[in-house]
Scaffold this motif. Structure first.
Motif, mmCIF file in Angstrom:
data_model
loop_
_atom_site.group_PDB
_atom_site.id
_atom_site.type_symbol
_atom_site.label_atom_id
_atom_site.label_comp_id
_atom_site.label_asym_id
_atom_site.label_seq_id
_atom_site.Cartn_x
_atom_site.Cartn_y
_atom_site.Cartn_z
ATOM 1 N N ILE A 182 46.235 38.987 42.784
ATOM 2 C CA ILE A 182 45.998 38.368 41.467
ATOM 3 C C ILE A 182 44.501 38.229 41.172
ATOM 4 N N GLY A 193 51.434 35.413 44.451
ATOM 5 C CA GLY A 193 50.121 35.993 44.162
ATOM 6 C C GLY A 193 49.233 35.853 45.386
ATOM 7 N N VAL A 224 49.853 43.120 38.364
ATOM 8 C CA VAL A 224 50.569 41.841 38.253
ATOM 9 C C VAL A 224 51.788 41.998 37.339
#
Ligand code: KG4
Length: 336
Positions: A80, A108, A92
């Motif tokens: 992320i 993430g 993402v």
């Protein structure tokens, strides 16, 4: 546990399947190096577009190479940040789409945690440890008490090591990415040019590479103006000697101060042969972990492995509001 890793923070689109944080079933990496070569560096907008072209095919290729059906995946782990925001968003969103479609847990992962955990593929990690993280965008010395406990003790005040390598490569006429090319030439030359060793103030664990980079640039420009020739091999060897001496000295000093079990080297520049050799020569006390070259530069297997350990430690998943961040603080994300 089967983890699907997704990495797209810069110019590599990569998806991997890793079993139990160790066994890499597949790790497909689509590098855009040839596309960005003509520009002398990564062009963010061009990078994002190529991630878009590639990403769904790479998901398919990875699962097929691993011989795993989407339904069999237990967890999706995706980078992320930090990185190029347009590039990150592609990975993402692809990861979230996969998680939504197949009802999978998603987490993430910090890109630098990924680089550090690349070492867990081929080594056992032992704590406390010191991690030297050297890449195109980062140079950090990190103390790790335990899994996912990151204390940044030192960092670069200006250029990252990989960035300095790439700029030096350019000035001596080598193409992008310059790190591997400078490393190769350095092994054909000798440390004959007097270049600075930048230690900063006593007891500082910070780094600075812009002065060294400028010293190389000035040396080449002055020689050009005087019509003198430069011995590229010797210049690369001298630059590499200066970089490696400082990196290894500061890492060993911190390792001794913290009485660690292990020294972990991570990030694209951990592929550097000179750095490896210097560590092997200077370090007699600590267990040394450096990933194989294929896990040094950006890849999704390292994100899947980091995701595995992150999930084991925090037992927490993210939801589909997961976002991407160009800047992301490692310590803050994992709250030491
Ligand atoms: O970790 P990475 O793949 O991407 C980032 O997250 O930054 O690192 C890329 C950097 C580039 O600057 C590249 O020149 C450098 O790692 N690099 C090297 C070597 N291989 C890659 N630098 C020095 N020696 C190498 N052998």
């Amino acid at each position: 546990m089967l983890v699907l890793g997704v990495e797209s923070s810069c110019d590599e689109t990569s998806v991997a399947v890793v079993k139990d944080g160790k066994e890499v079933l597949s790790n497909v990496i689509n590098s855009q190096i040839d596309i960005h070569k003509r520009f002398g560096g990564v062009v963010p907008e061009v990078a994002s577009r190529h991630h878009v072209y590639q990403v769904s095919m790479i998901f398919e290729e990875t699962l097929s190479k691993a011989n795993v059906k989407p339904e069999e995946i237990d967890l999706v782990a995706v980078t992320i940040g930090p990185g190029l925001i347009g590039s990150l968003l592609v990975g993402v969103n692809a990861a979230k789409t996969f998680a939504l479609l197949y009802h999978k847990k998603i987490i993430g992962v910090h890109h630098l945690a990924g680089h550090i955990y690349a070492n867990a593929i081929e080594h056992e990690m032992h704590f406390p440890a010191v991690a030297l993280l050297v890449s195109g965008g980062n140079t950090e010395l990190i103390y790790m008490k335990d899994h996912f406990s990151f204390e940044v003790v030192g960092e670069t005040l200006d250029d990252a090591v990989g960035e300095a390598y790439d700029k030096v490569a350019r000035v001596v006429g080598l193409s992008y990415p310059g790190g591997p090319a400078v490393d190769r030439l350095a092994h054909l030359g000798k440390d004959t040019y007097a270049l600075p060793r930048v230690y900063l103030e006593e007891n500082s664990y910070n780094f600075s590479f812009s002065g060294l980079k400028s010293a190389v640039i000035n040396l080449v420009h002055n020689a050009n103006q005087r019509n003198e020739s430069i011995n590229r091999e010797n210049l690369c060897a001298s630059f590499q000697a200066s970089v490696c001496e400082v990196l290894v000295a500061k890492t060993l000093k911190l390792a001794k101060e913290k009485q660690v079990q292990q020294i972990i080297v991570a990030g694209g520049v951990s592929a550097n042969q000179g750095l490896k050799e210097r560590f092997m020569k200077e370090n007699t006390e600590f267990e040394l972990c450096i990933p194989s070259i294929r896990y040094c530069t950006d890849n999704a297997a390292m994100i899947a492995v980091a995701g595995y350990y992150q999930f084991q430690k925090f037992k927490k998943e993210d939801d589909l509001s997961l976002n991407a961040y160009a800047s992301l603080d490692l310590e803050e994300l994992y709250e030491i």
